[in-house]
Each structure stands twice: as structure tokens, then as C-alpha cells.
Write a protein that holds these residues in place. Structure first.
Motif, PDB file in Angstrom:
ATOM      1  N   LEU A  78      37.003 -24.193  -4.535  1.00 60.28           N
ATOM      2  CA  LEU A  78      36.055 -25.365  -4.083  1.00 60.28           C
ATOM      3  C   LEU A  78      35.270 -25.564  -2.661  1.00 60.28           C
ATOM      4  CD1 LEU A  78      40.037 -24.786  -3.030  1.00 60.28           C
ATOM      5  CD2 LEU A  78      40.143 -26.632  -4.479  1.00 60.28           C
ATOM      6  N   ARG A  79      34.920 -24.473  -2.764  1.00 60.74           N
ATOM      7  CA  ARG A  79      33.860 -24.467  -1.794  1.00 60.74           C
ATOM      8  C   ARG A  79      32.094 -24.569  -2.870  1.00 60.74           C
ATOM      9  NH1 ARG A  79      33.220 -21.054   3.326  1.00 60.74           N
ATOM     10  NH2 ARG A  79      35.119 -19.876   3.251  1.00 60.74           N
ATOM     11  N   HIS A  80      33.007 -23.764  -3.767  1.00 63.03           N
ATOM     12  CA  HIS A  80      31.928 -24.111  -4.767  1.00 63.03           C
ATOM     13  C   HIS A  80      31.615 -26.023  -4.726  1.00 63.03           C
ATOM     14  CE1 HIS A  80      29.222 -23.708  -8.480  1.00 63.03           C
ATOM     15  NE2 HIS A  80      30.001 -24.505  -8.861  1.00 63.03           N
ATOM     16  N   ALA A  81      32.463 -26.318  -4.885  1.00 61.44           N
ATOM     17  CA  ALA A  81      32.676 -27.769  -5.796  1.00 61.44           C
ATOM     18  C   ALA A  81      32.412 -28.740  -4.427  1.00 61.44           C
ATOM     19  CB  ALA A  81      34.474 -28.075  -5.794  1.00 61.44           C
ATOM     20  N   PHE A  82      32.661 -28.908  -3.212  1.00 60.56           N
ATOM     21  CA  PHE A  82      32.193 -29.277  -2.114  1.00 60.56           C
ATOM     22  C   PHE A  82      30.555 -29.189  -1.746  1.00 60.56           C
ATOM     23  CE2 PHE A  82      31.550 -30.435   2.505  1.00 60.56           C
ATOM     24  CZ  PHE A  82      32.530 -30.950   2.397  1.00 60.56           C
ATOM     25  N   ALA A  83      30.232 -27.935  -1.977  1.00 61.09           N
ATOM     26  CA  ALA A  83      28.632 -27.814  -1.875  1.00 61.09           C
ATOM     27  C   ALA A  83      27.815 -28.727  -2.770  1.00 61.09           C
ATOM     28  CB  ALA A  83      27.664 -26.566  -1.944  1.00 61.09           C
ATOM     29  N   GLU A  84      29.043 -28.975  -4.187  1.00 65.65           N
ATOM     30  CA  GLU A  84      28.097 -29.351  -5.447  1.00 65.65           C
ATOM     31  C   GLU A  84      28.215 -31.036  -5.012  1.00 65.65           C
ATOM     32  OE1 GLU A  84      28.698 -26.557  -9.210  1.00 65.65           O
ATOM     33  OE2 GLU A  84      30.458 -28.567  -9.182  1.00 65.65           O
ATOM     34  N   GLU A  85      29.839 -31.472  -4.554  1.00 67.68           N
ATOM     35  CA  GLU A  85      29.251 -33.212  -4.012  1.00 67.68           C
ATOM     36  C   GLU A  85      28.603 -33.100  -3.158  1.00 67.68           C
ATOM     37  OE1 GLU A  85      33.973 -32.549  -6.114  1.00 67.68           O
ATOM     38  OE2 GLU A  85      33.468 -32.980  -4.073  1.00 67.68           O
ATOM     39  N   THR A  86      28.323 -32.773  -2.024  1.00 70.61           N
ATOM     40  CA  THR A  86      27.942 -33.322  -0.869  1.00 70.61           C
ATOM     41  C   THR A  86      26.397 -33.072  -0.829  1.00 70.61           C
ATOM     42  OG1 THR A  86      28.078 -30.648   0.210  1.00 70.61           O
ATOM     43  CG2 THR A  86      29.738 -32.788   0.841  1.00 70.61           C
ATOM     44  N   VAL A  87      25.629 -32.199  -2.020  1.00 68.27           N
ATOM     45  CA  VAL A  87      23.926 -31.890  -1.290  1.00 68.27           C
ATOM     46  C   VAL A  87      23.943 -31.664  -3.506  1.00 68.27           C
ATOM     47  CG1 VAL A  87      22.666 -29.893  -1.207  1.00 68.27           C
ATOM     48  CG2 VAL A  87      24.572 -30.303   0.358  1.00 68.27           C
ATOM     49  N   LEU A  88      24.276 -30.800  -4.304  1.00 64.68           N
ATOM     50  CA  LEU A  88      23.615 -31.486  -5.749  1.00 64.68           C
ATOM     51  C   LEU A  88      23.457 -32.528  -6.330  1.00 64.68           C
ATOM     52  CD1 LEU A  88      22.664 -29.282  -7.995  1.00 64.68           C
ATOM     53  CD2 LEU A  88      24.621 -28.950  -8.785  1.00 64.68           C
ATOM     54  N   PHE A  89      24.647 -33.015  -6.330  1.00 68.06           N
ATOM     55  CA  PHE A  89      25.532 -34.590  -6.781  1.00 68.06           C
ATOM     56  C   PHE A  89      24.419 -35.685  -6.518  1.00 68.06           C
ATOM     57  CE2 PHE A  89      29.684 -33.099  -9.128  1.00 68.06           C
ATOM     58  CZ  PHE A  89      28.348 -31.993  -9.506  1.00 68.06           C
ATOM     59  N   PRO A  90      24.622 -35.610  -4.913  1.00 62.99           N
ATOM     60  CA  PRO A  90      23.512 -36.664  -4.484  1.00 62.99           C
ATOM     61  C   PRO A  90      21.979 -36.149  -5.130  1.00 62.99           C
ATOM     62  CG  PRO A  90      25.123 -35.888  -2.785  1.00 62.99           C
ATOM     63  CD  PRO A  90      25.371 -34.813  -3.798  1.00 62.99           C
TER      64      PRO A  90
ATOM     65  N   TYR B 139      21.306 -34.600  -6.842  1.00 68.77           N
ATOM     66  CA  TYR B 139      20.370 -35.257  -9.364  1.00 68.77           C
ATOM     67  C   TYR B 139      20.025 -36.871  -9.194  1.00 68.77           C
ATOM     68  CZ  TYR B 139      21.843 -35.743 -13.766  1.00 68.77           C
ATOM     69  OH  TYR B 139      21.167 -36.199 -15.168  1.00 68.77           O
ATOM     70  N   ARG B 140      20.887 -37.728  -8.047  1.00 70.93           N
ATOM     71  CA  ARG B 140      20.774 -38.706  -8.297  1.00 70.93           C
ATOM     72  C   ARG B 140      19.738 -39.503  -7.512  1.00 70.93           C
ATOM     73  NH1 ARG B 140      27.128 -38.422  -7.570  1.00 70.93           N
ATOM     74  NH2 ARG B 140      27.230 -38.636  -5.275  1.00 70.93           N
ATOM     75  N   ARG B 141      19.183 -38.942  -6.505  1.00 67.75           N
ATOM     76  CA  ARG B 141      17.826 -39.214  -5.957  1.00 67.75           C
ATOM     77  C   ARG B 141      16.842 -38.632  -6.901  1.00 67.75           C
ATOM     78  NH1 ARG B 141      19.107 -36.634  -1.559  1.00 67.75           N
ATOM     79  NH2 ARG B 141      17.153 -34.544  -1.955  1.00 67.75           N
TER      80      ARG B 141
ATOM     81  N   GLY C 130      17.021 -43.044 -12.652  1.00 68.68           N
ATOM     82  CA  GLY C 130      16.998 -44.104 -13.809  1.00 68.68           C
ATOM     83  C   GLY C 130      18.612 -43.300 -14.290  1.00 68.68           C
ATOM     84  N   ALA C 131      18.895 -42.193 -14.022  1.00 68.63           N
ATOM     85  CA  ALA C 131      19.532 -41.237 -15.122  1.00 68.63           C
ATOM     86  C   ALA C 131      21.002 -42.474 -14.666  1.00 68.63           C
ATOM     87  CB  ALA C 131      19.496 -39.875 -15.073  1.00 68.63           C
TER      88      ALA C 131
ATOM     89  N   ALA D 150      12.834 -32.714 -13.397  1.00 70.27           N
ATOM     90  CA  ALA D 150      12.175 -33.810 -12.110  1.00 70.27           C
ATOM     91  C   ALA D 150      11.693 -33.225 -11.038  1.00 70.27           C
ATOM     92  CB  ALA D 150      13.690 -34.585 -12.372  1.00 70.27           C
ATOM     93  N   VAL D 151      11.917 -31.928 -10.550  1.00 74.28           N
ATOM     94  CA  VAL D 151      11.227 -31.361  -9.134  1.00 74.28           C
ATOM     95  C   VAL D 151      10.741 -29.734  -9.580  1.00 74.28           C
ATOM     96  CG1 VAL D 151      13.763 -32.748  -7.793  1.00 74.28           C
ATOM     97  CG2 VAL D 151      13.866 -30.322  -7.986  1.00 74.28           C
ATOM     98  N   GLY D 152      10.163 -29.670  -8.283  1.00 69.67           N
ATOM     99  CA  GLY D 152       9.404 -28.599  -8.146  1.00 69.67           C
ATOM    100  C   GLY D 152      10.301 -27.595  -7.627  1.00 69.67           C
TER     101      GLY D 152
END
Length: 238
Positions: free
Chosen positions: A65-77, A79-81, A85-86, A147-149
Motif C-alpha cells: 500500500l505504501r509503495h502504490a501510494f508513492a507511485e500514484e502521488t509522485v511517480l505516475f504524475p 511520468y505523465r509530466r 505525448g505518451a 526522458a529525464v536526467g
């Protein structure tokens, strides 16, 4: 020697920590967490004592649950930012899997550990967790890496760790999977979850004191949330 995946990118599972950007990179943090989750699933399957299996499953649930929350609030946004164009299909797919894991963990809290239905739910949750790890390490994370450094990967990793530590610790299937809804809901839920965690630790299931204390838990959680709200308000007005 490693081979590129079908998308032409190298899985982060095939990369050294240095190639992933160091220990603080979000790629390395994700990879370590995936390894920890897999180790817990293997430990659960190797254990024969039902009580010990239950404790392992509880730890696994909290970590997932901790892992998923960090992904949904930080990693996925992120990625989309950075990959504007993806296609958003990948993060949407993984968010759907997170919902399935939340539903499964909530069901496991109510089920009999010795029932066939319980074991079937466990198998389903494990399969989704492993599937997500492959989606992320073979596809999402390598795309972000391209995509990023390195410095940005480390900055995302630092923010990811902050959210992982501050996340709710119990399943909440009806919480939104995307910001700002998940962030706004996550703050009070993290507080109430920790109050309940403290009760579970101090008063094991079956203890007479636990039955007398449980009606007080919602009130204690509400007080904690109000106190946090006042603290955040004072900080904003300084």
C-alpha cells in the motif's frame, strides 16, 4: 549480458544501481521495494504456521500500500509530466491493478485464513503485485529514464520516499487513485491508520482490553486529524 525488452528498452531489473542513477534514484528505490515485496511473498509461501503467515501478509499489505501510494502521488504524475505525448494507458492500467490489490487486502482482513477463498484471494493479489512490478521495471521506468536526467530521477526518488513514509497503511479501496484526491484523502487516512496500528500493536486481537478500547479509536483518530489540521494551518500562516 542482458537483452532489451520488446519496447527496445532495458529493464531496470537488468541494470546496476549505478546505471539506474544511484541508490536515491526513483528507479533504484522502486526496484528495491519490488525485491522486498517479492521476498515477503516467497516467505509467506514457505511458511506453514497460519499465524506466522498472517503476520507476513500484514507486513506485505502495508508495504504494498505504501509503495502504490508513492507511485500514484509522485511517480505516475512525473511520468505523465515528462512524457506528455505518451499514451496514459500504462499508468491507468497499473492504477486499476492497485485498485484490485486494495480490494483484495480489504477482503483478506475479513476472511478466515484457513478457508479456500482466503488462499485464492492471496494468490490473486500476489499475481497482480508481480505483474505490476514487471510493467514498471520493463516499461514505465525505462521510459522515464530515457526522458529525464539522473538528477531529476533522484529528485523524484526523494519525493517518492517522502510520500511512501507518509502514506496510509491500510486498504482504502474507495480513495481516488490520482492527485489531488488521493493526496487530500491520504493525509487524514494516514493519521487514522496509525492510531489503529497502535491499538493493534498494544491490544492484540482477542484481548478483553481491546474490546473496551475499540469504541474509543475513532474519537482518538478524529482528535489526531484535527490537531494535524491546526498544525498545518499555523504553518501556512507563518
Amino acid at each position: 549480458m542482458t537483452n532489451p525488452r520488446h519496447n527496445g528498452l532495458r529493464s531496470v531489473a537488468d541494470q546496476s544501481e549505478e546505471e539506474r542513477g544511484g541508490p536515491g534514484s526513483v528507479l533504484s528505490r522502486q526496484s528495491r521495494d519490488h525485491a522486498d515485496l517479492d521476498a515477503l511473498m516467497r516467505a509467506h509461501d514457505a511458511e506453514t504456521d497460519p499465524d506466522a503467515r498472517g503476520r507476513i501478509l500484514a507486513e506485505l499489505g502495508e508495504r504494498a500500500l505504501r509503495h502504490a501510494f508513492a507511485e500514484e502521488t509522485v511517480l505516475f504524475p512525473a511520468y505523465r509530466r515528462f512524457l506528455a505525448g505518451a499514451d496514459d494507458e500504462l499508468t491507468a492500467h497499473i492504477e486499476g491493478d492497485h485498485q484490485r490489490v486494495n480490494d483484495a487486502l480489504e477482503a483478506l482482513q475479513r476472511s478466515d485464513p484457513r478457508s479456500p477463498e482466503h488462499e485464492e484471494t492471496v494468490r490473486g493479489a500476489f499475481a497482480v503485485i508481480r505483474h505490476d512490478a514487471h510493467d514498471e521495471e520493463d516499461d514505465l521506468l525505462p521510459r522515464l529514464q530515457r526522458a529525464v536526467g539522473v538528477e531529476e530521477l533522484r529528485a523524484i526518488g526523494a519525493a517518492w520516499e517522502v510520500q511512501r513514509r507518509a502514506s496510509p497503511t491500510r486498504p482504502h479501496p474507495r480513495v481516488p487513485r490520482r492527485p489531488p484526491g488521493n493526496v487530500l484523502a491520504g493525509i487524514p487516512l494516514a493519521v487514522t491508520d496509525r492510531v489503529q496500528d497502535a491499538v493493534d500493536h498494544a491490544l492484540p486481537v482477542g484481548a478483553g482490553r481491546r474490546r473496551r478500547a475499540l469504541p474509543v479509536v475513532p474519537a482518538l483518530a478524529a482528535v489526531a486529524v484535527l490537531a494535524l489540521g491546526r498544525l498545518l494551518t499555523r504553518r501556512r500562516h507563518r
